[in-house]
Every structure is written in C-alpha cells, then in structure tokens.
Design a protein around this motif. Structure first.
Motif, PDB file in Angstrom:
ATOM      1  N   LEU A  39      30.251  -4.345 -21.104  1.00 38.92           N
ATOM      2  CA  LEU A  39      29.232  -4.289 -20.061  1.00 38.92           C
ATOM      3  C   LEU A  39      29.013  -5.675 -19.469  1.00 38.92           C
ATOM      4  N   ASP A  40      29.085  -5.755 -18.145  1.00 39.42           N
ATOM      5  CA  ASP A  40      28.856  -7.026 -17.462  1.00 39.42           C
ATOM      6  C   ASP A  40      27.418  -7.138 -16.965  1.00 39.42           C
ATOM      7  N   LYS A  41      26.908  -6.085 -16.334  1.00 41.84           N
ATOM      8  CA  LYS A  41      25.544  -6.133 -15.809  1.00 41.84           C
ATOM      9  C   LYS A  41      24.978  -4.722 -15.697  1.00 41.84           C
ATOM     10  N   LEU A  42      23.677  -4.611 -15.995  1.00 42.94           N
ATOM     11  CA  LEU A  42      22.966  -3.343 -15.862  1.00 42.94           C
ATOM     12  C   LEU A  42      21.598  -3.622 -15.250  1.00 42.94           C
ATOM     13  N   ILE A  43      21.373  -3.064 -14.072  1.00 37.46           N
ATOM     14  CA  ILE A  43      20.138  -3.272 -13.324  1.00 37.46           C
ATOM     15  C   ILE A  43      19.420  -1.939 -13.170  1.00 37.46           C
ATOM     16  N   ARG A  44      18.129  -1.910 -13.491  1.00 35.85           N
ATOM     17  CA  ARG A  44      17.304  -0.717 -13.252  1.00 35.85           C
ATOM     18  C   ARG A  44      16.235  -1.066 -12.230  1.00 35.85           C
ATOM     19  N   THR A  45      16.107  -0.212 -11.209  1.00 30.72           N
ATOM     20  CA  THR A  45      15.101  -0.409 -10.167  1.00 30.72           C
ATOM     21  C   THR A  45      14.215   0.816 -10.082  1.00 30.72           C
ATOM     22  N   PHE A  46      12.908   0.573 -10.174  1.00 29.34           N
ATOM     23  CA  PHE A  46      11.909   1.622 -10.009  1.00 29.34           C
ATOM     24  C   PHE A  46      11.305   1.496  -8.616  1.00 29.34           C
ATOM     25  N   VAL A  47      11.199   2.613  -7.907  1.00 28.34           N
ATOM     26  CA  VAL A  47      10.505   2.615  -6.620  1.00 28.34           C
ATOM     27  C   VAL A  47       9.508   3.767  -6.620  1.00 28.34           C
ATOM     28  N   TYR A  48       8.225   3.421  -6.578  1.00 26.80           N
ATOM     29  CA  TYR A  48       7.157   4.410  -6.492  1.00 26.80           C
ATOM     30  C   TYR A  48       6.667   4.445  -5.057  1.00 26.80           C
ATOM     31  N   ASP A  49       6.816   5.598  -4.409  1.00 26.69           N
ATOM     32  CA  ASP A  49       6.412   5.772  -3.018  1.00 26.69           C
ATOM     33  C   ASP A  49       5.195   6.692  -3.004  1.00 26.69           C
ATOM     34  N   ARG A  50       4.044   6.157  -2.635  1.00 28.88           N
ATOM     35  CA  ARG A  50       2.805   6.946  -2.643  1.00 28.88           C
ATOM     36  C   ARG A  50       2.503   7.589  -1.285  1.00 28.88           C
ATOM     37  N   GLN A  51       3.443   7.514  -0.354  1.00 32.27           N
ATOM     38  CA  GLN A  51       3.252   8.135   0.945  1.00 32.27           C
ATOM     39  C   GLN A  51       3.443   9.648   0.850  1.00 32.27           C
ATOM     40  N   GLY A  52       2.681  10.402   1.648  1.00 32.28           N
ATOM     41  CA  GLY A  52       2.779  11.859   1.619  1.00 32.28           C
ATOM     42  C   GLY A  52       2.481  12.391   0.234  1.00 32.28           C
ATOM     43  N   GLU A  53       3.329  13.283  -0.257  1.00 31.96           N
ATOM     44  CA  GLU A  53       3.143  13.845  -1.596  1.00 31.96           C
ATOM     45  C   GLU A  53       3.742  12.962  -2.682  1.00 31.96           C
TER      46      GLU A  53
ATOM     47  N   GLU B  56       0.821  -1.203   0.000  1.00 31.28           N
ATOM     48  CA  GLU B  56       0.000   0.000   0.000  1.00 31.28           C
ATOM     49  C   GLU B  56       0.858   1.256   0.000  1.00 31.28           C
ATOM     50  N   GLU B  57       2.059   1.172   0.559  1.00 32.51           N
ATOM     51  CA  GLU B  57       2.927   2.342   0.664  1.00 32.51           C
ATOM     52  C   GLU B  57       3.832   2.517  -0.553  1.00 32.51           C
ATOM     53  N   LYS B  58       4.410   1.399  -1.043  1.00 30.36           N
ATOM     54  CA  LYS B  58       5.411   1.484  -2.096  1.00 30.36           C
ATOM     55  C   LYS B  58       5.247   0.348  -3.090  1.00 30.36           C
ATOM     56  N   ASP B  59       5.648   0.615  -4.336  1.00 32.50           N
ATOM     57  CA  ASP B  59       5.764  -0.428  -5.350  1.00 32.50           C
ATOM     58  C   ASP B  59       7.198  -0.428  -5.852  1.00 32.50           C
ATOM     59  N   LEU B  60       7.841  -1.588  -5.806  1.00 31.93           N
ATOM     60  CA  LEU B  60       9.216  -1.743  -6.289  1.00 31.93           C
ATOM     61  C   LEU B  60       9.214  -2.724  -7.454  1.00 31.93           C
ATOM     62  N   PHE B  61       9.924  -2.346  -8.519  1.00 31.54           N
ATOM     63  CA  PHE B  61       9.989  -3.150  -9.736  1.00 31.54           C
ATOM     64  C   PHE B  61      11.421  -3.066 -10.246  1.00 31.54           C
ATOM     65  N   SER B  62      12.130  -4.199 -10.277  1.00 29.18           N
ATOM     66  CA  SER B  62      13.545  -4.201 -10.639  1.00 29.18           C
ATOM     67  C   SER B  62      13.798  -5.148 -11.797  1.00 29.18           C
ATOM     68  N   ILE B  63      14.580  -4.682 -12.781  1.00 29.53           N
ATOM     69  CA  ILE B  63      14.871  -5.487 -13.965  1.00 29.53           C
ATOM     70  C   ILE B  63      16.368  -5.529 -14.257  1.00 29.53           C
TER      71      ILE B  63
END
Length: 251
Positions: free
Chosen positions: A144-158, A126-133
C-alpha cells in the motif's frame, strides 16, 4: 469526559457542528427547521486511544431517530479476555473488521499510536462539511502506497453523507470497504443498497473504479447483532476508489 476537557478539545463548535481537533472527531448536524434529518460523526485519531477499536476512519450516520449505519459500539458486558492483546483478532466487534473501514489486501488495521490519521482538509460551511484524512499508516499492508478517506456531509435539502476511499499501491492489491448496520438491508442492484429500520429508509449509492462484489456477515459479541456488509472491488488494482453516498429514500 468533563465539560472543561470537552471545551479544551473543541476547535470549532456551533449549532451545525462540533469539531474536536486533538481527537480528530467531527459531529455534524442539520440546521434547525431544515428538511434534512441526517446527522453524522466521523473520526480520525489513532489506534492507541483509550477503549480503542483500531478504527481510524470510522463513522456513524443517524436518520431521524435511527442509527442507520456506522460504528455499532461496544458490548454490554466484556468477555474475560476482551482487553488482551489477542482480542482485536478474536472479537470482530473490537477490531477494525467489525467497523465501517477498509480491509486492504487482506489486512485489517494495526494497533498503536503510529497507526493514525493525518488531517489533509477540513472545510466547514453552512451547506457542507468536508473532512479528509490520510490513514495509510493504519495498515501494515506491504504494497500500500497511500489511502485517503474523505467525508462529505451535505445538509442541503434532505441531506446526504459521502464516504470516499482512494488508494494507490506498488502492485495490484485487493481492496474492500464495509458498511456496518443493525437495519434490514437488501441489494437493489450492482450499485445500490437499501437499508430499512422501523421508521426510516436509506439508499446507499456505490461508485467505484471497477465492479464490486458484496458479502455479508452477522457479528454478535454480548451486544445486539449487526451485519457487516463487505463491498469489494472484484479485480485487484494498483489504483482505485470506492465511494458510498448515503441519503434518505424518497417515499
């Protein structure tokens, strides 16, 4: 896409988010009545999808009624050779260069199904959504050996949205990510940008493994012009990261 197809693709859907497992797409929203006015979408997938733009790892961020940053979409009308094999390089709006994804040691993303995102983590609360690829395969960068992207959506406060890229390489390489936007923008200092539309303002906080340099370029192909803001590590490195945290500016 029909309703039946949409439903078949959905693994997880409620008032806070929709996640499409097969497409590797997350759409995340604030709770009803929340002070958060930020909503986001983020994609994994692969570079052989229909109408693909070689944009594994792309995203979009809306604040209030304005799309502040992210994928700027396609043209209103297509040039005659827009669907040719050369179009990804010729038209920056179509290739990954015109999207909010990295350029790795001078290389943009490759075409084809082998250029894909492997989902490493997805944690939805309910507070956060994390999605990592892991989207190393999207780049044909030799060292290039490795490339990781992580999205963090925090819906708390503003609310806030963080896009973090971490890379490792066999030898020191150049690394650059980008923000794409139709908003007015300015550099506040070495680690902050301000984006402004008619009704909204957004701060982009930049954390990185080293000092960064900014570039900008206007991109326009039969569609509203937008700006690609390049954010590059000044020094080559065999290991590093760039993290962008986006949130509404408090007035």
């Amino acid at each position: 896409m029909t309703d039946a197809v949409r439903q078949a693709l959905k693994e997880d859907s409620d008032s806070l988010r929709a996640y499409y497992e097969k497409a590797g797409i997350l759409v995340a929203r604030p709770a009803a009545g929340s002070p958060c006015l930020l909503a986001v979408s983020a994609k994994g997938g692969n570079n052989a999808e229909n109408h693909n733009h070689n944009d594994v790892g792309s995203y979009a961020v809306a604040l209030g009624k304005s799309t502040m940053v992210g994928d700027q979409g396609g043209p209103f009308s297509y040039p005659g050779d827009y669907f040719s094999a050369e179009a990804f390089a010729k038209y920056k709006i179509k290739g990954s260069y015109g999207h909010p994804v990295p350029v790795v040691d001078g290389k943009t993303q490759s075409a084809g199904s082998a250029a894909k995102a492997i989902v490493l983590r997805k944690e939805f609360t309910e507070e956060k959504d994390l999605f990592s690829i892991d989207y190393t395969s999207a780049y044909s960068t030799p060292n290039l050996d490795k490339l990781i992207r992580t999205f963090v959506y925090d819906r708390q406060g503003e609310g806030s949205f963080t896009v973090s890229d971490e890379f490792t390489a066999d030898t020191p390489i150049r690394f650059e990510t980008a923000i794409t936007t139709q908003a007015d923008w300015k550099i506040i200092d070495d680690t902050h940008l301000l984006l402004t539309t008619g009704t909204e303002q957004m701060i982009v906080n930049i954390e990185a493994s080293g000092k960064v340099a900014f570039t900008s370029e206007t991109i326009e192909v039969n569609a509203p012009a937008y700006t690609r803001i390049g954010i590059a590590l000044k020094e080559q490195s065999a290991k590093g990261y760039i993290r962008l945290k986006m949130q509404a500016k408090q007035l």
